[in-house]
Motif scaffolding. Structure first.
Motif, mmCIF file in Angstrom:
data_model
loop_
_atom_site.group_PDB
_atom_site.id
_atom_site.type_symbol
_atom_site.label_atom_id
_atom_site.label_comp_id
_atom_site.label_asym_id
_atom_site.label_seq_id
_atom_site.Cartn_x
_atom_site.Cartn_y
_atom_site.Cartn_z
ATOM 1 N N GLN A 131 0.818 -1.209 0.000
ATOM 2 C CA GLN A 131 0.000 0.000 0.000
ATOM 3 C C GLN A 131 0.852 1.259 0.000
ATOM 4 O O GLN A 131 0.554 2.235 -0.699
ATOM 5 N N LEU A 132 1.934 1.261 0.766
ATOM 6 C CA LEU A 132 2.820 2.421 0.766
ATOM 7 C C LEU A 132 3.509 2.575 -0.583
ATOM 8 O O LEU A 132 3.670 3.695 -1.084
ATOM 9 N N ALA A 133 3.933 1.459 -1.177
ATOM 10 C CA ALA A 133 4.592 1.531 -2.483
ATOM 11 C C ALA A 133 3.651 2.113 -3.534
ATOM 12 O O ALA A 133 4.066 2.896 -4.397
ATOM 13 N N THR A 134 2.377 1.769 -3.450
ATOM 14 C CA THR A 134 1.394 2.287 -4.402
ATOM 15 C C THR A 134 1.130 3.771 -4.185
ATOM 16 O O THR A 134 0.984 4.546 -5.142
ATOM 17 N N ALA A 135 1.083 4.192 -2.915
ATOM 18 C CA ALA A 135 0.719 5.576 -2.603
ATOM 19 C C ALA A 135 1.876 6.555 -2.767
ATOM 20 O O ALA A 135 1.648 7.750 -2.996
ATOM 21 N N LEU A 136 3.118 6.088 -2.670
ATOM 22 C CA LEU A 136 4.259 6.995 -2.577
ATOM 23 C C LEU A 136 4.392 7.982 -3.736
ATOM 24 O O LEU A 136 4.576 9.182 -3.490
ATOM 25 N N PRO A 137 4.320 7.554 -4.995
ATOM 26 C CA PRO A 137 4.481 8.551 -6.074
ATOM 27 C C PRO A 137 3.485 9.699 -5.975
ATOM 28 O O PRO A 137 3.846 10.874 -6.162
ATOM 29 N N ALA A 138 2.215 9.399 -5.667
ATOM 30 C CA ALA A 138 1.212 10.464 -5.567
ATOM 31 C C ALA A 138 1.480 11.355 -4.369
ATOM 32 O O ALA A 138 1.250 12.570 -4.424
ATOM 33 N N LEU A 139 1.969 10.780 -3.279
ATOM 34 C CA LEU A 139 2.279 11.601 -2.101
ATOM 35 C C LEU A 139 3.324 12.658 -2.415
ATOM 36 O O LEU A 139 3.314 13.742 -1.833
ATOM 37 N N LEU A 140 4.210 12.340 -3.339
ATOM 38 C CA LEU A 140 5.312 13.246 -3.662
ATOM 39 C C LEU A 140 5.048 14.075 -4.913
ATOM 40 O O LEU A 140 5.931 14.779 -5.392
ATOM 41 N N GLY A 141 3.848 13.982 -5.465
ATOM 42 C CA GLY A 141 3.539 14.775 -6.649
ATOM 43 C C GLY A 141 4.059 14.192 -7.944
ATOM 44 O O GLY A 141 4.319 14.927 -8.897
ATOM 45 N N GLN A 142 4.219 12.860 -7.994
ATOM 46 C CA GLN A 142 4.645 12.155 -9.212
ATOM 47 C C GLN A 142 5.957 12.701 -9.790
ATOM 48 O O GLN A 142 6.027 13.079 -10.972
ATOM 49 N N PRO A 143 7.031 12.766 -9.007
ATOM 50 C CA PRO A 143 8.290 13.274 -9.567
ATOM 51 C C PRO A 143 8.805 12.366 -10.681
ATOM 52 O O PRO A 143 8.764 11.141 -10.572
ATOM 53 N N ALA A 144 9.292 12.975 -11.740
ATOM 54 C CA ALA A 144 9.713 12.215 -12.922
ATOM 55 C C ALA A 144 10.964 11.387 -12.662
ATOM 56 O O ALA A 144 11.212 10.406 -13.364
ATOM 57 N N ASN A 145 11.773 11.772 -11.666
ATOM 58 C CA ASN A 145 13.032 11.069 -11.420
ATOM 59 C C ASN A 145 12.917 10.007 -10.336
ATOM 60 O O ASN A 145 13.929 9.542 -9.800
ATOM 61 N N LEU A 146 11.678 9.615 -9.996
ATOM 62 C CA LEU A 146 11.461 8.604 -8.964
ATOM 63 C C LEU A 146 10.873 7.339 -9.568
ATOM 64 O O LEU A 146 9.896 7.385 -10.314
ATOM 65 N N ARG A 147 11.476 6.202 -9.210
ATOM 66 C CA ARG A 147 10.927 4.889 -9.553
ATOM 67 C C ARG A 147 10.717 4.129 -8.255
ATOM 68 O O ARG A 147 11.645 3.993 -7.455
ATOM 69 N N VAL A 148 9.504 3.656 -8.021
ATOM 70 C CA VAL A 148 9.179 2.907 -6.809
ATOM 71 C C VAL A 148 8.981 1.445 -7.183
ATOM 72 O O VAL A 148 8.225 1.123 -8.106
ATOM 73 N N ILE A 149 9.678 0.577 -6.468
ATOM 74 C CA ILE A 149 9.567 -0.862 -6.693
ATOM 75 C C ILE A 149 8.999 -1.495 -5.438
ATOM 76 O O ILE A 149 9.523 -1.285 -4.332
ATOM 77 N N GLN A 150 7.928 -2.238 -5.585
ATOM 78 C CA GLN A 150 7.376 -2.966 -4.441
ATOM 79 C C GLN A 150 8.050 -4.330 -4.394
ATOM 80 O O GLN A 150 7.981 -5.117 -5.336
ATOM 81 N N GLY A 151 8.728 -4.598 -3.287
ATOM 82 C CA GLY A 151 9.423 -5.874 -3.174
ATOM 83 C C GLY A 151 10.356 -5.898 -1.985
ATOM 84 O O GLY A 151 10.453 -4.938 -1.203
#
Length: 346
Positions: A131-151
């Motif tokens: 759930q945190l992995a899914t929410a993180l990009p939106a929490l930060l305003g979808q920064p283009a230089n961020l990649r979130v991996i759930q694992g």
């Protein structure tokens, strides 16, 4: 007209009856606060819109977790770093710039992640909590230089994420501190630098000087030079942990400090030497290697080491000297005897 009604007519109190209480003066009701703009929601319930400076815009970590329908999970060591000043200290210690690629493990609510995406060219964040992995990009305003991996970061090889050098910068989940550090330090592509938040006691063990070295200190110092940047109080986290923390910087060596041709076997040998760390090295080494104490003593004397010393007093160079003596005494056979033993994280 009765006496009672006559008394009322004259404005006098009838005998035996108390006067009615005076009516309170009318007071204007308090002014209402201005209405929110159409479509706005009170701050403790609002969705998190992109902000000019990336970062979770919650009124508190507890409120943000409630909005996400989450609660801290003890099994994942979820004490979220919430002090932005500490995050800024971590970023400065990592000396980040736009050319840097960063690996973050356990981003949580993204307070440190927000600092990383501001300074680094690329950030890869590995989060075990789905759930945190899914929410993180939106929490930060979808920064283009961020990649979130759930694992699970322990099962993801850094070389699968980075073609070139990178830095490890993270508030590490405390229950995986040692295995995670060894995972990245022994990877085919090690970080150039690591700046991590760990328990203060663990940081002090890793950065210990010769004379007070644990197996963990030997294992980490084989690959990096450690330095404690600062201690961090429990108040910097939500929920507050029961221990103090510390920011630890590891300047990773280009090659292992000793025995560069066989660092894994060397660490298995050191692990055997720490089998009974409170005993004399003669006895501890004998138990770890499965030999007689007299044989361990002969090996120690061959390496010009006092058998009565304790494992924590040996320096990296002395461990290397002892390892080379052992390898020369039982070439091939000795290494094979340790091959079945996994390298422990410390």
């Amino acid at each position: 007209m009765t006496p009672r009604s006559a008394a009322r007519a004259l404005g006098r109190r009838a005998p035996g009856r108390a006067a009615p209480a005076p009516r309170p003066a009318l007071v204007a009701p308090p002014e209402r606060p201005p209405a929110a703009p159409t479509g706005a929601v009170p701050s403790d319930q609002a969705a998190l819109p992109p902000a000019p400076r990336p970062g979770p815009a919650a009124s508190s970590p507890a409120a943000l977790l409630r909005r996400l329908g989450l609660r801290p999970r003890k099994g994942l060591s979820q004490s979220f770093l919430v002090d932005r000043r500490v995050c800024a200290t971590i970023a400065r210690a990592a000396a980040l710039d736009a050319a840097d690629a960063v690996l973050e493990v356990g981003p949580g609510l993204g307070v440190l992640t927000a600092e990383l995406v501001r300074h680094a060219g690329r950030v890869v964040a590995i989060e075990l909590d789905k759930q945190l992995a899914t929410a993180l990009p939106a929490l930060l305003g979808q920064p283009a230089n961020l990649r979130v991996i759930q694992g699970d970061a322990l099962h993801i090889a850094p070389e699968a994420l980075f073609d070139d050098g990178y830095k490890l910068v993270a508030n590490l989940p405390y229950h995986i501190t040692s295995p995670l550090l060894m995972h990245v330090l022994q990877a085919a592509r090690r970080p150039r630098l690591a700046v991590v938040m760990v328990q203060r006691e663990v940081a002090e063990r890793i950065a210990a000087p010769p004379g007070d070295l644990s197996y963990l200190a030997v294992a980490v110092q084989l690959y990096a030079t450690p330095r404690i940047v600062r201690t961090v109080p429990a108040a910097a986290f939500y929920p507050r942990p029961r221990v103090e923390s510390a920011v630890l910087r590891l300047d990773v060596r280009p090659a292992p400090a000793v025995v560069p041709d066989a660092p894994a076997t060397f660490l298995r040998f050191v692990q055997a030497g720490f089998k009974q760390p409170r005993k004399h090295l003669r006895n501890s080494l004998a138990e770890g290697l499965g030999c007689r104490p007299i044989e361990a003593e002969a090996l120690l004397r061959q390496a010009d080491l006092d058998p009565a010393r304790r494992p924590q007093t040996l320096t990296l160079d002395e461990w290397a000297r002892l390892y080379e003596a052992w390898r020369a005494t039982s070439p091939g056979e000795g290494a094979r005897s340790l091959d079945h033993q996994p390298v422990q994280p410390g």
